[in-house]
Design an enzyme around this catalytic site. Structure first.
Site, PDB file in Angstrom:
ATOM      1  N   GLY A  42       0.848  -1.187   0.000  1.00 12.06           N
ATOM      2  CA  GLY A  42       0.000   0.000   0.000  1.00 12.06           C
ATOM      3  C   GLY A  42       0.884   1.237   0.000  1.00 12.06           C
ATOM      4  O   GLY A  42       2.066   1.167  -0.352  1.00 12.06           O
ATOM      5  N   HIS A 266     -16.709   5.408  11.422  1.00 12.65           N
ATOM      6  CA  HIS A 266     -17.044   6.544  10.563  1.00 12.65           C
ATOM      7  C   HIS A 266     -18.562   6.689  10.470  1.00 12.65           C
ATOM      8  O   HIS A 266     -19.258   5.722  10.221  1.00 12.65           O
ATOM      9  CB  HIS A 266     -16.435   6.289   9.179  1.00 12.65           C
ATOM     10  CG  HIS A 266     -16.346   7.502   8.328  1.00 12.65           C
ATOM     11  ND1 HIS A 266     -17.460   8.090   7.788  1.00 12.65           N
ATOM     12  CD2 HIS A 266     -15.294   8.245   7.922  1.00 12.65           C
ATOM     13  CE1 HIS A 266     -17.083   9.155   7.087  1.00 12.65           C
ATOM     14  NE2 HIS A 266     -15.770   9.266   7.151  1.00 12.65           N
ATOM     15  N   ARG A 330     -16.316  12.846  14.171  1.00 15.65           N
ATOM     16  CA  ARG A 330     -16.771  11.511  13.768  1.00 15.65           C
ATOM     17  C   ARG A 330     -17.259  10.656  14.932  1.00 15.65           C
ATOM     18  O   ARG A 330     -18.306  10.020  14.851  1.00 15.65           O
ATOM     19  CB  ARG A 330     -15.611  10.764  13.100  1.00 15.65           C
ATOM     20  CG  ARG A 330     -15.267  11.284  11.735  1.00 15.65           C
ATOM     21  CD  ARG A 330     -14.067  10.551  11.166  1.00 15.65           C
ATOM     22  NE  ARG A 330     -13.781  11.040   9.813  1.00 15.65           N
ATOM     23  CZ  ARG A 330     -12.781  10.603   9.059  1.00 15.65           C
ATOM     24  NH1 ARG A 330     -11.966   9.657   9.512  1.00 15.65           N
ATOM     25  NH2 ARG A 330     -12.582  11.081   7.845  1.00 15.65           N
TER      26      ARG A 330
END
Lengths: 638, 250
Positions: A42, A266, A330
């Site tokens: 990644g 989230h 959040r």
């Protein structure tokens, strides 16, 4: 064991520059004799592999996907923060540092976070030079937007696909090094064990997922860049393959694991639609800028939202948080949605969702403006739900998204195993108890491009005089045999439960008891449930197919086995932390009006867990957090 | 809510790259129309495992239409019947009760089958390795704003860069050409100042590698553009051809 974070001395703003200038160097000739294994491709892994290969090291990179370009960094939407101050709004390295450490609710290290902010600008320069097509102004300069409730515009973005473009940039740099022969790339390979020789990480055992071969790879150092563990909850916004296995194998070999219970949930995701669902989809939180969140004020209201009159709607965020309303952080927005749904006021067939309504926005600014701002998100929602959000309010529910916890690392990003490094989401170091929006991409690339390639020299410079390790060492053979036996045991276990069904059970335990809000009673109960689940798994798991062909069930079985053990540790960590901070909300520790109550006197530490084997309980070590520059304060959004 | 569907799936089963493959029929009852196509396969696989059979192998990861892992032809169309949509974001409400749905892997010589629906797309990685990058070492970059790029150019470069490398273009092309994939990368760099110094070598190397991998030639039928889940334009192929011509003539 004493945890030494090896924070350099000196003034916060000079630590990194001074330290970098004093780091031991490895000469070009010696670099060519040093092999480094990097697991994961990644943002962190690909950028580290490319940078270290450019420096002259021999890199072997591994990923379980069929191409390094498919790592889950690719799915990040929003953007990447950098303290460039291009918008002339007074941004600075210090401000980015301060926002990050405050956003993390004062549970991260000052020195690491400051360094992150310091190198953030270099990341943008590097990506631009690679040809990453960032959004631009008409004059040709880079565009910025504000993100995650901060007061400056420091977020760089490439439409809603920033992660994709940054990853393709790192992938292109990695591809160049592969073509130059400096990186050997192993795709469809999963790390299934870490090999230690004399207590140092000297290689890995990897399984070739196509033909099932168990392969042994030796190196002078091993770097894990293997991402987060959100899939412990079964349902999350992570990719299906995202897993904790590499980190967990390292943990079991002696790498300590920090703050496992810090998981970010989230608020604006598309809700679960049925039993069959295996994955949740996130929508950018920018939707909360103009959408209003509500539920019916009547319990179990099954009416269509259009039939619920204004007087019977409860805009609960605006009611509870008049100052910030729908724009609270959040963690607060997520908990408030759960509270309403748990109390029986949730919307939709399942009652597990709340409305996100753009009717007022459309009436006041017109449909065209709303479409210009959110059109792509509305399209995505419609594609998945077959509902038109311009006419019917969207339904949303919180979902697991990011994990702040991970392998403990010192300032050099080295774990408690000498020679084993952890970068990106799989380490714990920069986000404390809560991560700010657009900071995950920043950390992955900071670690990979600008931190690890230097700090790994502190270890490798001492390795040049040692004999080269080869994979014929008995430690490799022992590890290989252990892996091979384990694989056979999965395939020969005469069970009835599919891996998926056991993973779902684990997800239920974790989500219900160690999710958005936690309490001692439920956590204690969960600890027993996990124990039972672990027994069920080993006695009743059914893994079909063969070991010498592509076998996704076999891959999943080993990942779920590790997730179950991680779940146990997360619950222990949540039980230990008798305070509420960031994403960790313990119901016993809240203010009279239901807000998180931090306890700096007793819990200003990094919980760091040592594995003592399957039969014994893990041991908690505490790394005390010291704040020389900032003063921890309580958050308020009323 | 919506009515449940009864479907027949005709799925390509092939144990390994060198074994013989064939279609196998599976009947699926009571399918929730809100499932995605891959969730349908998940449900079928759970059933197959419980019945003691080998589940269907297929590539998938992000399930958000961005990683490019999922790759399958559905009723003869790459990623299925809905435009600009990957298989993972295709939902069952686009199908009707009683439908028979044929599912097969990408069909191209350069994408050999690994198992069932999973194919080997490493040829795409090798094409990128042959030149799909800007040679800039970490740490040697000038300030991000040192090279202004006008908004329109940046937008065009982004449109080309949006390719997810799934291989739908190859699968839908009667020549199994990789021209759309290769041209998207060449075109992205040809528009940007950063790509200029290596432009000539890049196009020559990448086209040579594409040929070496055994992909066919482009005959401008446009099937690639029509099935591309990210709407990559065929204009990129014209750009590639122009750049190629410039490179061999200069």
């Amino acid at each position: 064991m004493k945890l030494d974070a090896k924070i350099p001395s000196g003034d916060l703003s000079n630590k990194w520059v001074d330290y970098r200038s004093s780091l031991p160097l490895v000469s070009p000739a010696n670099k060519q004799r040093q092999d480094v294994i990097i697991v994961g491709t990644g943002l962190a892994g690909a950028s580290a592999a490319a940078s270290m290969a450019e420096m002259g090291y021999n890199v072997k990179a591994f990923c379980f996907q069929d191409s390094p370009r498919r790592a889950h960094s690719i799915a990040a939407q929003g953007g990447i923060n950098a303290a460039k101050n291009y918008q002339n709004d007074g941004d600075s390295v210090y401000r980015l540092f301060y926002d990050t450490i405050k956003g993390g609710d004062y549970r991260s290290r000052e020195a690491n976070v400051y360094r992150l902010a310091e190198v953030s600008g270099n990341i943008i320069d590097q990506c631009v030079a690679q040809g990453v097509p960032f959004a631009r102004e008409y004059g040709g300069t880079l565009d910025n937007r504000s993100f995650g409730g901060v007061q400056v515009s420091r977020t760089f973005y490439a439409r809603g696909q920033t992660g994709q473009q940054l990853l393709l940039g790192a992938y292109s740099a990695l591809s160049r090094q592969i073509s130059l022969g400096k990186v050997e790339m192993y795709t469809k390979h999963e790390m299934v064990d870490l090999v230690l020789i004399d207590g140092h990480a000297k290689g890995i055992i990897a399984r070739n997922l196509v033909n099932g071969n168990i392969e042994k790879y030796a190196a002078n150092a091993v770097v894990l860049a293997t991402g987060g563990y959100g899939n412990v909850y079964y349902l999350s916004t992570n990719a299906m393959g995202s897993n904790v296995t590499a980190s967990w194998k390292a943990h079991k070999k002696g790498a300590m694991f920090s703050n496992p219970c810090f998981t970010q949930i989230h608020p604006t995701c598309i809700p679960v639609s049925g039993e069959y669902q295996s994955k949740l989809t996130l929508m950018s939180e920018s939707l909360r800028n103009d959408g209003r969140i509500w539920v019916s004020s009547k319990k179990g209201d099954k009416r269509h939202p259009s039939e619920i009159p204004e007087s019977e709607r409860d805009y609960y965020l605006e009611r509870r948080y008049p100052a910030f309303g729908n724009l609270v952080p959040r963690d607060i927005a997520s908990r408030a949605a759960k509270e309403r749904c748990d109390a029986g006021f949730g919307a939709g067939e399942t009652g597990q969702s709340v409305y996100l309504d753009f009717e007022d926005a459309i009436n006041s600014m017109g449909k065209d403006t709303v479409a210009a701002r959110y059109g792509n998100l509305f399209d995505m929602y419609a594609k998945i739900t077959d509902e038109n959000p311009y006419k019917t309010p969207m339904r949303i529910y919180p979902a697991v998204h990011y994990t702040m916890g991970g392998l403990w690392v010192d300032y050099n990003l080295m774990t408690t195993i000498p020679g084993l490094f952890a970068i990106g989401e799989c380490n714990f170091s920069d986000h404390g108890a809560n991560r700010l929006g657009a900071s995950a991409l920043m950390q992955g690339l900071a670690d990979g491009y600008f931190v690890l390639p230097y700090t790994i020299g502190t270890y490798l410079s001492n390795e040049i005089n040692k004999d080269k390790v080869t994979n014929s060492d008995s430690a490799f053979k022992d590890a290989e045999k252990e892996v091979s036996n384990k694989i056979d045991s999965y395939l020969t276990n005469d069970g009835k439960r599919t891996v998926e069904s056991l993973h779902k059970d684990l997800g239920q335990i974790m989500w219900n008891h160690c999710g958005m809000s936690r309490n001692k009673k439920d956590l204690s109960k969960a600890l027993n449930e996990i124990k039972e689940l672990k027994n069920t798994f080993w006695s009743d798991v059914k893994v079909p197919g063969k070991k010498d062909t592509l076998n996704a069930e076999l891959e999943k079985a080993d990942r779920v086995a590790d997730f179950i053990e991680l779940g146990d540790l997360m619950i222990r960590d949540a039980l230990d932390r008798n305070e509420s901070c960031g994403a960790h909300f313990r119901e016993e520790y809240q203010t009279d009006d239901g807000e998180a109550m931090r306890d700096d006197k007793n819990f200003s530490y990094v919980s760091t867990w040592e594995n003592k084997g399957d039969k014994a309980e893990p041991i908690l070590h505490k790394e005390k957090l010291l704040f020389d520059t900032v003063t921890p304060t309580q958050r308020s959004y009323k | 809510m919506s009515n449940k569907l009864n479907l027949t799936l005709k799925v390509w089963r092939q144990e390994s790259s060198d074994s013989h493959g064939d279609f196998v029929d599976y009947s699926m009852e009571g399918v929730n129309p809100h499932m995605s196509f891959l969730e349908l396969l998940d449900v079928l696989n759970e059933r197959l495992i419980t019945e003691g059979m080998d589940p269907i192998a297929f590539e998938h990861d992000c399930r958000e239409g961005i990683c490019g892992s999922c790759a399958m032809s559905i009723n003869g169309e790459a990623h299925g019947p809905v435009k600009s949509t990957t298989a993972c974001q295709l939902h069952m409400f686009h199908f009707n009760d009683g439908d028979t749905i044929t599912v097969e892997p990408w069909r191209a010589k350069s994408f050999p089958v690994i198992k069932d629906l999973a194919v080997d797309r490493s040829a795409f990685d090798r094409i990128i390795q042959s030149g799909g990058y800007v040679s800039v070492n970490t740490g040697s970059a000038p300030d991000g704003n040192a090279i202004p790029i006008d908004k329109e150019t940046a937008t065009m470069a982004f449109d080309a860069a949006a390719c997810i490398g799934c291989g739908a273009c190859v699968s839908s092309c009667k020549n199994s050409s990789a021209s759309l994939f290769v041209s998207a990368k060449i075109s992205q760099f040809s528009k940007l100042p950063q790509g200029q110094p290596e432009q000539k070598q890049r196009v020559l190397s990448m086209v040579a590698q594409m040929d070496k991998e055994g992909f066919g030639h482009c005959t401008n039928t446009g099937a690639c553009e029509a099935t591309c889940p990210k709407d990559i334009s065929m204009d990129n192929i014209s750009t590639m051809n122009k750049e190629y011509l410039k490179a061999i003539l200069s």
